[in-house]
Structures are given as structure tokens and as C-alpha cells.
Design an enzyme around this catalytic site. Sequence first.
Site, PDB file in Angstrom:
ATOM      1  N   LYS A   2       0.841  -1.211   0.000  1.00  0.00           N
ATOM      2  CA  LYS A   2       0.000   0.000   0.000  1.00  0.00           C
ATOM      3  C   LYS A   2       0.869   1.251   0.000  1.00  0.00           C
ATOM      4  O   LYS A   2       0.656   2.175  -0.775  1.00  0.00           O
ATOM      5  CB  LYS A   2      -0.903   0.000   1.246  1.00  0.00           C
ATOM      6  CG  LYS A   2      -1.559   1.351   1.523  1.00  0.00           C
ATOM      7  CD  LYS A   2      -2.456   1.319   2.741  1.00  0.00           C
ATOM      8  CE  LYS A   2      -1.793   1.555   4.068  1.00  0.00           C
ATOM      9  NZ  LYS A   2      -1.481   2.971   4.398  1.00  0.00           N
ATOM     10  N   ASN A   3       1.864   1.267   0.891  1.00  0.00           N
ATOM     11  CA  ASN A   3       2.617   2.510   1.064  1.00  0.00           C
ATOM     12  C   ASN A   3       3.650   2.749  -0.035  1.00  0.00           C
ATOM     13  O   ASN A   3       4.250   3.820  -0.099  1.00  0.00           O
ATOM     14  CB  ASN A   3       3.253   2.549   2.460  1.00  0.00           C
ATOM     15  CG  ASN A   3       2.191   2.714   3.529  1.00  0.00           C
ATOM     16  OD1 ASN A   3       1.038   3.036   3.223  1.00  0.00           O
ATOM     17  ND2 ASN A   3       2.556   2.482   4.785  1.00  0.00           N
ATOM     18  N   CYS A  10      -4.943  13.017  12.447  1.00  0.00           N
ATOM     19  CA  CYS A  10      -5.714  11.788  12.267  1.00  0.00           C
ATOM     20  C   CYS A  10      -5.611  10.975  13.555  1.00  0.00           C
ATOM     21  O   CYS A  10      -4.981  11.410  14.517  1.00  0.00           O
ATOM     22  CB  CYS A  10      -5.238  11.004  11.063  1.00  0.00           C
ATOM     23  SG  CYS A  10      -3.670  10.226  11.312  1.00  0.00           S
ATOM     24  N   ARG A  27       0.646  14.543  13.085  1.00  0.00           N
ATOM     25  CA  ARG A  27       1.160  14.335  11.721  1.00  0.00           C
ATOM     26  C   ARG A  27       1.346  15.628  10.907  1.00  0.00           C
ATOM     27  O   ARG A  27       0.640  15.878   9.920  1.00  0.00           O
ATOM     28  CB  ARG A  27       0.285  13.331  10.963  1.00  0.00           C
ATOM     29  CG  ARG A  27       0.150  12.028  11.727  1.00  0.00           C
ATOM     30  CD  ARG A  27      -0.509  10.956  10.932  1.00  0.00           C
ATOM     31  NE  ARG A  27       0.333  10.374   9.908  1.00  0.00           N
ATOM     32  CZ  ARG A  27      -0.092   9.485   9.022  1.00  0.00           C
ATOM     33  NH1 ARG A  27      -1.334   9.097   9.029  1.00  0.00           N
ATOM     34  NH2 ARG A  27       0.739   8.981   8.137  1.00  0.00           N
ATOM     35  N   ASP A  70       3.988   0.782  12.211  1.00  0.00           N
ATOM     36  CA  ASP A  70       2.797   0.159  11.601  1.00  0.00           C
ATOM     37  C   ASP A  70       2.574  -1.275  12.070  1.00  0.00           C
ATOM     38  O   ASP A  70       1.597  -1.915  11.653  1.00  0.00           O
ATOM     39  CB  ASP A  70       2.912   0.185  10.068  1.00  0.00           C
ATOM     40  CG  ASP A  70       2.836   1.591   9.513  1.00  0.00           C
ATOM     41  OD1 ASP A  70       2.416   2.492  10.256  1.00  0.00           O
ATOM     42  OD2 ASP A  70       3.219   1.788   8.347  1.00  0.00           O
ATOM     43  N   ARG A 103      -9.004   0.058   4.455  1.00  0.00           N
ATOM     44  CA  ARG A 103      -8.079   1.028   3.846  1.00  0.00           C
ATOM     45  C   ARG A 103      -6.763   0.377   3.458  1.00  0.00           C
ATOM     46  O   ARG A 103      -6.092   0.850   2.543  1.00  0.00           O
ATOM     47  CB  ARG A 103      -7.764   2.150   4.843  1.00  0.00           C
ATOM     48  CG  ARG A 103      -8.929   3.016   5.169  1.00  0.00           C
ATOM     49  CD  ARG A 103      -8.516   4.126   6.073  1.00  0.00           C
ATOM     50  NE  ARG A 103      -7.474   4.928   5.421  1.00  0.00           N
ATOM     51  CZ  ARG A 103      -7.032   6.086   5.861  1.00  0.00           C
ATOM     52  NH1 ARG A 103      -7.529   6.600   6.951  1.00  0.00           N
ATOM     53  NH2 ARG A 103      -6.097   6.744   5.215  1.00  0.00           N
TER      54      ARG A 103
END
Length: 432
Positions: free
Chosen positions: A24-25, A119, A124, A310, A402
Site C-alpha cells: 500500500k505505502n 488523524c 502528523r 505500523d 483502507r
Amino acid sequence: MALEKFIIEGGRPLKGEVTVMGSKNSALPILAATVLADSPCDIGNVPRLRDVDVLARILGELGVKIERNALGRVHAAVLDETKSFAPYELVSMMRASFCVLGPLLAKRGYAKVSLPGGCAIGDRPVDLHLKGLRALGAEIKIEHGYVIATAKRLRGANIYLGGNSGSSVLGTANIMMAASLAEGTTVIEHAACEPEVEDLARFLIEMGASIEGAGSHRIKIRGVRRLEGCSYEVIPDRIEAATLLMAAAATRGEVIVRNIDPTHLEAVFDKLREAGIGFNRNCKTVAVSMSGRPKEVELTTLPYPGFPTDLQAQMMALMCFGQGASVFTDAIYPERLHHVAELKRMGARVLRVNNTCVVIGGERLQGAPVMASDLRAGAALVIAGLCAEGETHVRRIYHIDRGYENFEQKLRSLGASIRREADEAPEKPPAL
Ligand code: EPU
């Protein structure tokens, strides 16, 4: 948006084989980089995720047509270069969309991109992104929540990109993309060296960029006049891979995880070893097997190659079943601990002081209704639910969607009892 939840019946060891999706990243900044190309790009291994869909919508607003063909490959073609506005409604849905700023500015000379805002995992900020673009000669104003950036042509510069919490992954990505079309040479010092930054650099090089040192703290970019489309494969998702390994270990199962690059997970393997969890790595697969309870560990999340933030929540869920007291410190996102209160609802014993938690391992957790606060917290609650006695309902699973493709199908294929249902429970405002 109709809300859904996972219903998990705990107590079944995971067994079998599972394949990891594309990262994803990596995929998100790579898709943003297609803004830079003068001809279409063809990208494979792009995961099917909500975040990818959101970015595709934003790119659509910016004149880039994103389509997935029958083989699952993504085709990205710039159709209109006059659009440079990324609205709050879309950018606030996903912070990664802020990395359209560098490419828009470099290619179109103007960008108006909403500030993403905070968030669930913390404040962030984006100061490093802006510092880097200003160093490249951009004029940047903040007006009414928007970053308005202009530059005729960016100029290469020496940029120090270290912040109080280390380097910035998407900050490095933004500057690397912008510098690829700048006039002259850019050197980023204290660059993030995550594999996803290296992957983006490889993509840009395929497009014709001149980049050296990606994957280290010093990246040198010689600007070029134009970049062309290319064909590219995104690397495997190291976070999904490790999440599956941790789920397998927590349930005391035996699982082979395929399409993995084990060299991206050294810090994780180090902790699994310390915990006494058996695993076997090959060049593209890792097999994990666990029978008893893991030994306690002590870990601090750090920029790559340190233990990833993560994976902090998922590892904590695993260590709820540890033999002793494990210590977790999140040095990247000190607020990324919302899963603690939810794990406690399931009977976990966790003491928290600031950004450090002591988890006192136990024999079991009890199923309970719990709420995902972000993507990784959601994955951690699923792991806890897979091991708990009785039924766990994980609510707000749109967070999980997500970043994990077919999460419940993958877990079901390993023998888990997990299903998705509409969540009828009323959405209550948070208790004061
Ligand atoms: N930071 C600053 N100033 C900035 C940017 C960041 O002080 O301008 C600080 C942050 O507050 C944080 C640290 O630097 O303390 C690192 O943040 P970073 O910028 O590296 O995070 P990011 O690039 O916004 C990416 C991942 C996150 C992952 C972090 C850290 C993507 C799309 N997101 O975010 O992934 O947690 O790096 O590794 O690549 C996730 O996948 O669940 C996720 C949140």
C-alpha cells in the site's frame, strides 16, 4: 457510508498458505508520481484497497485517468494538465494524498492542495514537506487550510529532511518526485530509507529520472527535462506480511506467507526470535509455527530499519499472550495507542505511561465488542479476536479496508472463523 463489522469466533489456530498483496505505502506515492509522466504508466501489484480508490479519485480530479484492466494492472494516463486543485474533502480522507503536491508543482508549476489535518494516530505535521519544496525554490503560502505552491521551474538544492522524530517517508517521497524534474542536482540528507522510498525511486528511474542512494539516508537526484511512462511492479507489502505472521503466531498456528521480501522485515524477525517464535525464511516465503506462549519482548518503534510503528499494535496483541511483561514504546507516533483501551476491554492487562505500555501477558482474552480506531489498531483487534474465548465484534472496519486487501477472506482460508456483517449498532458520539 454503511458501517460494517467483523464477527470473529476465537480459538482456531491458523493453518495453511497465504499470499501477500502489493505494498500500500509503495503504491500510493507511485500512483501520485504518474502526474509527472508524459506518457501512460502500467503498474502491476497495486493492491485493491479503499486508500488506492481514494487516491484514484483525487488523481481523476487532477486530470489523471486511472483504470484497472482485467489482469488487475493499473493504467494511469494524464489527460489534462490544467488541473492542480486537491480539495479538503478528498485529502482529509487520506494523508498520503498530500504527496500529489511535489509532482503537481514540478510538472505544472502550480498546486493548491488541502492540508491533511490530524488523524487518529496523532498530529502528523507536513512541515518537512514544505521545507523541502521551499528549498527547491517553490513559493508557498498557506491560505484557508490550503497549501498554495508555485514555481516556474524548481531548482536543485541541498536539503536536510530530519525532524524531531527522524526522517519523513512521504516527505522524502514528495521531495524526490519534485526534484526529479528540477533544474540541477538535489541532495536529500537524512532521507527516509524505508523500502517504499526505494521502490518509488526505482519507479522514477524507470520513468527516466536520475536518482542515486535511495534506501540510504542520502539521496542524490539529478533533475531531468521530462519523464516518460513505464511498466512497473510494486513490491510486496511488508506490513501485511508481518501482520499475517503475527496472527499465525498468536493463534499458535502454522502458516506459510508467500510473496514476501524477508530482507524488509529484519527488525520484526529479531523480535519474533526474541519471543521464541519459530520461523523459516526463504527468498520469497516465510513459514511460521508456534505452539506455546511467546516470551516477553521490549521494543521501540523507529524509522526503517527499526521496528515499524505500523506493526506496534499487532505485536502488542500477540504479546497479550506472552509469558511475562512486554514493554512497547512508540517513538514515531506517541499517540498511536488507541487499541490499548480496546484490548483492555477484552481482558488484556496493559499499563500505559505516555507513549510506553507494559503488557502483562496472560493465558487468554475474552471476546467483546471493540472498535477499530485506525488501520493497524483494527488489525490488532482482529488478531486478539482470533485468539479470544467466544465472539468478538470489531466495529468500524472501514479502517481495515483502507490497508488490507481481502483480509477476512485470507484469514478464513487459513481456518479462521471471521465474517463481515452490516453494523446496526447506533453511532454514538464519544462519551465525555
Ligand atoms: N513528521 C514531521 N514533519 C513532517 C512529516 C512527518 O515532524 O513534515 C513526523 C511525524 O509526525 C512522525 C514522523 O515524522 O512522527 C514520521 O512520519 P512520516 O512522515 O514518516 O509518516 P508518513 O510519511 O506520513 C508513512 C506511512 C505510515 C507510517 C509512517 C511511518 C504512507 C502512506 N504512510 O506516513 O503508514 O506509519 O510513514 O513509517 O506511507 C499505515 O500504513 O498504517 C501508516 C500510517
